[in-house]
Every structure is written in C-alpha cells, then in structure tokens.
Design a protein around this motif. Structure first.
Motif, PDB file in Angstrom:
ATOM      1  N   CYS A  65       0.786  -1.157   0.083  1.00 11.90           N
ATOM      2  CA  CYS A  65       0.100   0.071  -0.028  1.00 11.90           C
ATOM      3  C   CYS A  65       0.997   1.162  -0.100  1.00 11.90           C
ATOM      4  O   CYS A  65       0.458   2.393  -0.264  1.00 11.90           O
ATOM      5  CB  CYS A  65      -1.056  -0.022   1.336  1.00 11.90           C
ATOM      6  SG  CYS A  65      -0.143   0.139   2.533  1.00 11.90           S
ATOM      7  N   GLN A  90      -4.442  -0.518  -1.503  1.00 15.56           N
ATOM      8  CA  GLN A  90      -3.842  -0.998  -2.360  1.00 15.56           C
ATOM      9  C   GLN A  90      -5.032  -1.150  -3.539  1.00 15.56           C
ATOM     10  O   GLN A  90      -4.443  -0.995  -4.771  1.00 15.56           O
ATOM     11  CB  GLN A  90      -3.885  -2.680  -1.927  1.00 15.56           C
ATOM     12  CG  GLN A  90      -2.503  -3.401  -2.529  1.00 15.56           C
ATOM     13  CD  GLN A  90      -2.620  -4.733  -1.765  1.00 15.56           C
ATOM     14  OE1 GLN A  90      -2.189  -5.700  -2.656  1.00 15.56           O
ATOM     15  NE2 GLN A  90      -2.856  -4.997  -0.590  1.00 15.56           N
ATOM     16  N   HIS A  91      -6.012  -1.634  -3.187  1.00 15.89           N
ATOM     17  CA  HIS A  91      -7.108  -1.432  -4.257  1.00 15.89           C
ATOM     18  C   HIS A  91      -7.409  -0.146  -4.878  1.00 15.89           C
ATOM     19  O   HIS A  91      -7.526  -0.069  -6.111  1.00 15.89           O
ATOM     20  CB  HIS A  91      -8.414  -1.869  -3.425  1.00 15.89           C
ATOM     21  CG  HIS A  91      -9.192  -2.626  -4.264  1.00 15.89           C
ATOM     22  ND1 HIS A  91     -10.613  -1.920  -4.692  1.00 15.89           N
ATOM     23  CD2 HIS A  91      -9.616  -3.684  -4.927  1.00 15.89           C
ATOM     24  CE1 HIS A  91     -11.188  -2.683  -5.742  1.00 15.89           C
ATOM     25  NE2 HIS A  91     -10.383  -3.867  -5.696  1.00 15.89           N
ATOM     26  N   GLY A  93      -4.980   2.041  -5.274  1.00 16.36           N
ATOM     27  CA  GLY A  93      -3.681   2.268  -6.055  1.00 16.36           C
ATOM     28  C   GLY A  93      -2.848   3.182  -5.152  1.00 16.36           C
ATOM     29  O   GLY A  93      -3.178   3.968  -4.241  1.00 16.36           O
ATOM     30  N   ARG A  94      -1.617   2.464  -4.920  1.00 24.16           N
ATOM     31  CA  ARG A  94      -0.909   3.148  -3.971  1.00 24.16           C
ATOM     32  C   ARG A  94      -0.390   4.535  -4.176  1.00 24.16           C
ATOM     33  O   ARG A  94       0.097   5.264  -2.929  1.00 24.16           O
ATOM     34  CB  ARG A  94       0.301   2.143  -3.556  1.00 24.16           C
ATOM     35  CG  ARG A  94       1.178   1.661  -4.670  1.00 24.16           C
ATOM     36  CD  ARG A  94       2.230   0.806  -4.564  1.00 24.16           C
ATOM     37  NE  ARG A  94       3.295   1.660  -3.608  1.00 24.16           N
ATOM     38  CZ  ARG A  94       4.319   1.061  -3.250  1.00 24.16           C
ATOM     39  NH1 ARG A  94       4.514  -0.301  -3.505  1.00 24.16           N
ATOM     40  NH2 ARG A  94       5.176   1.655  -2.532  1.00 24.16           N
TER      41      ARG A  94
END
Ligand SMILES: [Zn+2]
Ligand SMILES: [Zn+2]
Ligand SMILES: [Zn+2]
Ligand SMILES: [Zn+2]
Length: 512
Positions: A65, A90-91, A93-94
């Motif tokens: 993340c 994470q999902h 976008g880091r």
C-alpha cells in the motif's frame, strides 16, 4: 467476577457503570483489550504496523500500500493491525497513500475509521455492535465548523478517493464522533497511539474520579478502584488534567466531549478547598477572590473576606495576561531563578495554589537539583527548604483531587502502613509520584549534609534518612501502577536502584 453493572439508560448520563457491591481499594475492576487502535491525530509520522519511529534517512514503506513502515518492514507490513487499510489503499492504487501523507492528521483519522469499519465482519460483530451503540454527539458536533470540515474531508477521502463500498456517509460521521468522544490516548515512547475500549467507554467523567487507569504493553487498559467504592456508586474517570482550573476543565469537556460538568468540584467555588481557580482579592490583603457561581462563566467574582464584587471579565482579563507571561516564561526554557521570580510576582494576584502557580511550582521543584549551578549538592539550605515546601504543597493539593488512601500505594510493596503515617499520601498520579521522587532527593541531600557537617547528633541523622527513605518507598509503590512505556515507568527503575544504593549506604555507615 464482575464488580459493576452496565447501565444504558440513565436519564442524565446515558451510559454508565454502577458498583454492584462494595469495591475494595486498589481492586482491579476492568481489564480489557482495545476494540481498535491506531496512530492518534496529533501523532508524528510513525510505522503503521507497530508505531515505532521510521528510519529518518531512508524510511521503508509497505510493499503493497505504500504507507511508511519501520525497518522491520517485513513483519510490520503483514501485521494484522495494518491489514484493513492496506487492502483498501492497495485497491485504490498506492499513489493515493503518498497524497494522503500530505495531511497526516487526516490520514490517521482515515486509518482509524477504516480499522473500525473492518469490525463489521461477522467474527467481530459484538465489537461492531458495541461501536454502533457508543455516544457520538452527532447533534452538538454538527454545529462546530472545524469538526464539520474535518469530518467532511474524511468522508470525501473514504467515499470518493478510496471508493469504499457499502458504507453510508452517516456511518462515517458516527465513527468519527465515536473516536473523538470515547477513545483514550495511550502512553507510547514513539508515535502517539489512540485506542477504543468496549466496557471502558461506559465510564463517566468526574473531576474527582474514583477509578485510576493504566495501560499494559499491547494496549490493554487496567482500571483500579482509586479508593474504597461503596455499592451503588457510579464508577468514574477524569477526562481532563486534574490540575486545571474549573473554567479550563469545563471548557475542554464542552469542546471535546460535548457536555457541561456539574460535579461537586466544579460546583464549589474553592474547588474543594484546593483553590486551584482562586485569585487574590484586588481590594483587600487577605481575601480569596472566587466566582460566585462557578457553573456560570458570566457569574460575578467576590471576596470571601471584604465581600467586594467584580464582574467575570476582571478574572478573565487578568488570567489572559498571566497566561501570556507564562507562555513567554515557558518558551524561554527558564532557570530556577526565573521560575521563583514568576511565583513571587504573581503571588500578588493569584492564590498560591492557583493552577498556574501549581504548574510553575512543579517545574521549579524539578529544576532545583537538576539545573547547571543548582545541582543537589549546590543547593543552599534556603533552596532546599523551598524545594521541600513546594513539593509538600503539591502533594497536599493532589491528595484532595485524586482521592484514595495510603493502602493503595502500600499494597504492592506490602509496606507497613504505620511507616507512612504522618506522611499521608493518597491516590496515584503522575504528578504525585514524580513529586515524591523530588521530595526524596531533597530530604536525602539534607541528611547527607547533616552527616558531613558534624554538628548534628546521630539520632537526627538517622531520622532524616528514614524520612527520605519513606518518600522513596511511597514513590516506588505509586510508580508500580504506571503504564509500561511511560516516562514514569522508567523512573521506577531509577527509584529502585536508588533504594538499593541508599540501603547499602546506610548499612555501611551504620545508620539505622
Ligand atoms: Zn513497524
Ligand atoms: Zn500496507
Ligand atoms: Zn467537574
Ligand atoms: Zn477582599
């Protein structure tokens, strides 16, 4: 066995805890793990896995993340506590993690809300239900612009930037309120940590509480009876600094916890005889000048000797001026002489026990004996007497505000209570334990001086060392209750070493 009943429907207090039976002093009443914990809003940047400081030159980051991690990154990025926000960031976008780091306070809030939301999963549903039932003061908070602005930002990040599914905006508003109203700040040597507890969240506030709290590593909270608590009493903690004035405590509680405290201490102009809010009368040399109704901030102030009356803005203006001088003093890293001068000048307008005087006295007690040119062996008899008198006065005030008796402090050491008689201590508090340590230092120094001078008899010297040792034992007994990781907990190791050295010295010098 449980010592309390949970009450959900008190007409005045809402939720509260009632003693089911008489509770003996020092009894552990509640010991629980937090429902959730995380870095507090005010915390410096620290590892999101373990709250340790980051490597300043080359900080690590979670591979998934991108949030900052300590050098133990392999362990910390897979730490269970970090998984809730890790999945969501994470999902999304880091790159978002980097943007969020621009406003650390909001990021810390966002992470805590995500961690709370993760409790919705079935396995933790009782925790989630507890959170849903916690007080969040929605109505009062909706009228405070800076709270509204902050909650708006958090909502926006969660719902838009992180595109959180299945969460209603109202739910986020409630969780922000729950965190602000119910969570506790934990002592931590690194980043400041905030935690939410299930049963403890029922505990009501009182400016003279009957419970004492401490924390164990791993963030568990321990609540002990600070004194004997009769069956049917409400259990209480204090949510402010015990050594603030009534006005400061009430303003703080209103702003942060959204209620007006009307406890016995707040309702008493003399604050139970401690005079923490009292001014000197401007019209006569002896009177105490106090608010006629401390529960009304616009109430007149009057003298208890000459009966002169002035409007509340007299006190407000005076305190504003004194507070400005105090800020100047504090920012200048004052030496003992400057603190003494401050106390002398302001003794003309403030009661010697006024919160501001207590604050500066506390600083002076700690500076005398530890400041270059004022080390213990340098102190004159006048300075030693001043250190002792100030320390004893602080202990007297603490005794009235943090009740409890000697037994509480003695029980862990299995000390003989008669040893302590005449040096009554009660309740446990940081101010009290650190002041007792300073009192021990000055009493011991006096005993050494007497021994060196050769003009005191053996009995006096034995007596002086015994009094010093008593203060040290009281200090140690009190520090046993401090939270692991707090500065006071490290003082415990020092105090225990001191006790060994003192006993060795007394044996060698054949003083007993
Ligand atoms: Zn870490
Ligand atoms: Zn992560
Ligand atoms: Zn109060
Ligand atoms: Zn007067």
């Amino acid at each position: 066995m449980s010592f309390y009943d949970l009450k959900n429907d008190d007409p005045f207090l809402g939720r509260c805890l009632i003693a089911k039976d008489d509770i003996p002093e020092a009894q552990i009443v509640i010991e629980e793990r937090p429902i959730v914990h995380g870095l507090a809003r005010e915390s410096d940047l620290a590892c999101f896995g373990c709250y340790s400081p980051l490597d300043e030159d080359d900080p690590d980051a979670c591979e998934k993340c991108g949030l900052p991690m300590c050098s133990n990154v392999d362990l910390c990025q897979s730490n269970a506590v970090h998984q809730a926000e890790c999945d969501i960031l994470q999902h999304a976008g880091r790159a978002i993690s980097l943007t969020l780091l621009d406003d650390l306070a909001i990021l810390h809030d966002v992470v805590l809300v995500i961690r709370l939301l993760s409790l919705r999963q079935d396995s933790c549903s009782s925790d989630w239900q507890a959170v849903a039932g916690m007080e969040s003061h929605l109505e009062q908070r909706s009228q405070v612009p800076h709270i509204q602005e902050r909650v708006g930002k958090i909502k926006n990040i969660l719902l838009n930037d992180l595109a959180l599914q299945g969460t209603a905006p109202e739910e986020i508003v409630h969780l922000c309120g729950v965190l602000d109203v119910n969570s506790f700040e934990l002592p931590s040597p690194h980043g400041t940590v905030q935690a939410l507890f299930k049963v403890t969240s029922f505990m009501e506030h009182n400016c003279v509480p009957n419970m004492h709290k401490s924390f164990l590593n791993g963030f568990s909270i321990i609540l002990r009876a600070a004194k004997f608590i009769p069956k049917g009493s409400h259990l209480s903690l204090t949510y402010t600094d015990s050594f603030w004035t009534t006005m400061d405590r009430r303003n703080f509680l209103l702003e942060t916890k959204h209620f007006e405290c009307e406890c016995t201490r707040c309702a008493d102009p003399s604050e139970l005889g401690t005079h923490l809010s009292t001014l000197k009368c401007p019209k006569c040399p002896v009177g105490n000048f106090m608010p006629e109704d401390p529960l009304d901030s616009t109430s007149d102030w009057s003298c208890d000797a000459c009966l002169s009356v002035l409007p509340s803005n007299y006190a407000q203006n005076l305190l504003q001026q004194v507070n400005e001088t105090l800020s100047l003093l504090e920012s200048a890293d004052p030496d003992p002489e400057q603190c003494e001068k401050f106390l002398l000048i302001h003794s003309r307008v403030l009661h010697p026990n006024h919160a501001i005087m207590v604050d500066v006295s506390h600083t002076l007690v700690h500076l005398l004996g530890h400041w270059p040119g004022y080390l213990m062996a340098d102190l004159t008899e006048r300075q030693m007497q001043m250190k002792e008198d100030l320390a004893r006065n602080l202990l007297r005030i603490a005794e009235k505000l943090l009740p409890g008796t000697v037994r509480l402090a003695c029980s862990t050491l299995k000390m003989d209570q008669t040893l302590i008689n005449g040096y009554a201590i009660s309740g446990i508090s940081r101010l009290r334990s650190t002041t007792l340590y300073q009192l021990y230092l000055v009493l011991q120094q006096r005993a050494y001086n007497w021994m060196k001078s050769g003009n005191r008899n053996h009995r006096d010297i034995v007596g002086a060392f015994a009094v010093a040792k008593t203060s040290l034992l009281q200090c140690i007994a009190m520090l046993e209750y401090e939270s692991e990781g707090s500065p006071e907990f490290s003082l415990l190791a020092t105090a225990n070493d001191d006790l060994l050295s003192l006993e060795e010295f007394l044996a060698q010098a054949q003083i007993n």
